[in-house]
Scaffold this motif. Structure first.
Motif, mmCIF file in Angstrom:
data_model
loop_
_atom_site.group_PDB
_atom_site.id
_atom_site.type_symbol
_atom_site.label_atom_id
_atom_site.label_comp_id
_atom_site.label_asym_id
_atom_site.label_seq_id
_atom_site.Cartn_x
_atom_site.Cartn_y
_atom_site.Cartn_z
ATOM 1 N N HIS A 199 0.872 -1.193 0.000
ATOM 2 C CA HIS A 199 0.000 0.000 0.000
ATOM 3 C C HIS A 199 0.902 1.235 0.000
ATOM 4 C CE1 HIS A 199 -3.826 2.134 1.560
ATOM 5 N NE2 HIS A 199 -2.947 3.075 1.219
ATOM 6 N N LYS A 201 -9.104 -0.614 -6.206
ATOM 7 C CA LYS A 201 -9.191 0.030 -4.903
ATOM 8 C C LYS A 201 -10.561 0.668 -4.698
ATOM 9 C CE LYS A 201 -7.860 1.753 -0.990
ATOM 10 N NZ LYS A 201 -6.722 2.533 -0.558
ATOM 11 N N TYR A 212 -12.656 3.206 -2.504
ATOM 12 C CA TYR A 212 -12.727 4.302 -1.541
ATOM 13 C C TYR A 212 -14.187 4.674 -1.368
ATOM 14 C CZ TYR A 212 -7.746 5.288 -2.485
ATOM 15 O OH TYR A 212 -6.394 5.209 -2.633
ATOM 16 N N THR A 264 -11.341 9.819 2.515
ATOM 17 C CA THR A 264 -9.929 10.136 2.733
ATOM 18 C C THR A 264 -9.421 11.055 1.634
ATOM 19 O OG1 THR A 264 -7.779 9.112 3.220
ATOM 20 C CG2 THR A 264 -9.093 8.083 1.490
ATOM 21 N N HIS A 294 -10.465 0.848 1.458
ATOM 22 C CA HIS A 294 -10.313 1.820 2.546
ATOM 23 C C HIS A 294 -11.566 1.676 3.398
ATOM 24 C CE1 HIS A 294 -9.023 5.692 4.471
ATOM 25 N NE2 HIS A 294 -10.269 5.573 4.891
ATOM 26 N N HIS A 298 -4.732 -0.798 5.649
ATOM 27 C CA HIS A 298 -4.346 -0.020 6.833
ATOM 28 C C HIS A 298 -5.319 -0.163 7.995
ATOM 29 C CE1 HIS A 298 -7.146 2.766 5.006
ATOM 30 N NE2 HIS A 298 -6.268 3.362 4.222
ATOM 31 N N LEU A 358 -5.450 8.949 7.909
ATOM 32 C CA LEU A 358 -6.733 8.238 7.945
ATOM 33 C C LEU A 358 -6.517 6.784 7.536
ATOM 34 C CD1 LEU A 358 -9.025 10.992 6.426
ATOM 35 C CD2 LEU A 358 -9.083 10.109 8.786
HETATM 36 ZN ZN LIG Z 1 -6.919 4.744 2.820
#
Ligand SMILES: [Zn+2]
Ligand SMILES: NC(=O)N[C@@H](CC(=O)O)C(=O)O
Ligand SMILES: [Zn+2]
Length: 347
Positions: free
Chosen positions: A14, A100, A102, A107, A137, A175, A220
């Motif tokens: 990441h 990905k 989001y 963020t 995320h 994360h 974040l």
């Molecule tokens: Zn993120």
């Protein structure tokens, strides 16, 4: 006698490389130690279609320092208009290794993200069919949810329903910052994994807020209570194959961090391996560092581990610059608040 540890070269699952002069400045900080990295697509505008990923990959290759053997692993940014055929073609050609997700507004540069998860159903189903990883995320953005609870609520309200509705979808929770995130991974099957950042293994929310606000610790998802940090350390140092390194190294210049409305992101590419060796040594788990940083990630992404190695040697405190000078302005390096003694040499 000095202590040394030789391990397979690590990868970063990441990473934010940005673009232009910032890319130029930060890329060598990653290629020095890392073999590969998952390149996050949250540029402005984002990397949405395969053509965008091809062009971004070319810009990264053009910025590569001489002699670097680094391989960028590209991703696409999932939007409500993403075309499943474009995603499948980008996967089949080997161009991308993940998509990905989001949540819109969660963020930095996420305004093109997803609001209505039903609108990405077809893409997720196609990804499950072809075995393409979804990186998430994992935070809700509902105004009524406290920012410290946004990860735990996301798991219940969004992630678990998506996974139940899409059997076979392979998900990386990016994360993770909570005990809830680690527990959700542990309670589930082999199609689920999580990345853990360097800084979330070293700081809790007191580091961010006690004695004055520390903008360079703001990211974040935001750092949580100490009990959550301890759960992350436990997960990372356990050797469990479902946890691996994603630094989330996310450069923002000092003026953008040290501001009345500072950007979220911690820049840790330069000293991550020294930080990790420190954390793992303190847990008596140096023998698990290779699994976390070099083996578990490639295994989940169904790629071979790197052949080359790095060597960590314990000695006098390592000197790192406080800041990198970039074409956009000064960029502050993650400071864990104490000396680091593990030196890294790459062979
Ligand atoms: Zn993120
Ligand atoms: N982690 C962060 O605080 N910031 C990241 C975005 C992200 O990974 O959420 C960034 O791009 O700056
Ligand atoms: Zn990130």
């Amino acid at each position: 006698m000095s202590q040394t540890l030789t391990m397979r070269r690590p990868d970063d699952w990441h990473l934010h490389l940005r673009d232009g002069v910032m890319l130029q400045a930060v890329l060598p900080e990653t290629t020095r130690h890392f073999g590969r990295a998952i390149i996050m697509p949250n540029l402005v505008p984002p990397v949405v279609r395969s053509a965008d990923a091809i062009a971004y990959r070319e810009r990264i290759m053009a910025a590569m320092p001489d002699g670097a053997e680094f391989q960028p692993l590209m991703t696409l940014y999932l939007t409500e208009d993403t075309d499943p055929d474009d995603v499948a073609a980008a996967h089949a050609s080997g161009l991308i290794k993940a998509v990905k997700l989001y949540p819109a507004g969660a963020t930095t540069n996420s305004s093109s993200g997803v609001t209505d998860f039903d609108k990405v159903r077809a893409v997720l189903e196609r990804m499950a069919e072809i075995g393409l990883n979804l990186c998430v995320h994992g935070e809700v953005t509902d105004a009524d949810v406290d920012i410290f609870d946004r990860e735990a609520v996301f798991i219940d309200r969004v992630l678990d329903p998506i996974r139940r509705a899409t059997p076979g979808l392979r998900v990386v929770m990016e994360h993770i910052t909570t005990q809830n995130g680690a527990a959700y991974v542990l309670a589930n099957d082999t199609d689920l994994a999580a990345t853990i950042t360097t800084h979330h293994l070293m700081i809790n929310r007191n580091h961010l807020l006690v004695g004055g606000i520390r903008p360079h610790y703001y990211c974040l998802p935001v750092a949580k209570r100490e009990e959550h940090r301890l759960a992350l350390v436990q997960a990372a140092t356990s050797g469990d194959a479902r946890f691996f390194l994603g630094t989330d190294s996310a450069p923002h210049t000092d003026p953008n961090k040290e501001s009345a409305c500072g950007c979220a992101g911690v820049f840790s590419a330069t000293n991550t391996m020294s930080c990790l060796a420190h954390v793992f040594e303190a847990q008596n788990a140096l023998d698990k560092l290779e699994a976390f940083a070099s083996l578990n990630g490639p295994a989940f992404y169904r790629l071979p581990a790197n052949e080359s190695t790095i060597t960590l040697t314990k000695g006098d405190p390592v000197r790192f610059p406080d800041k990198l000078m970039t074409g956009e302005g000064p960029l502050t390096l993650f400071d864990p608040g104490h000396p680091l003694h593990w030196h890294v040499s790459a062979s």
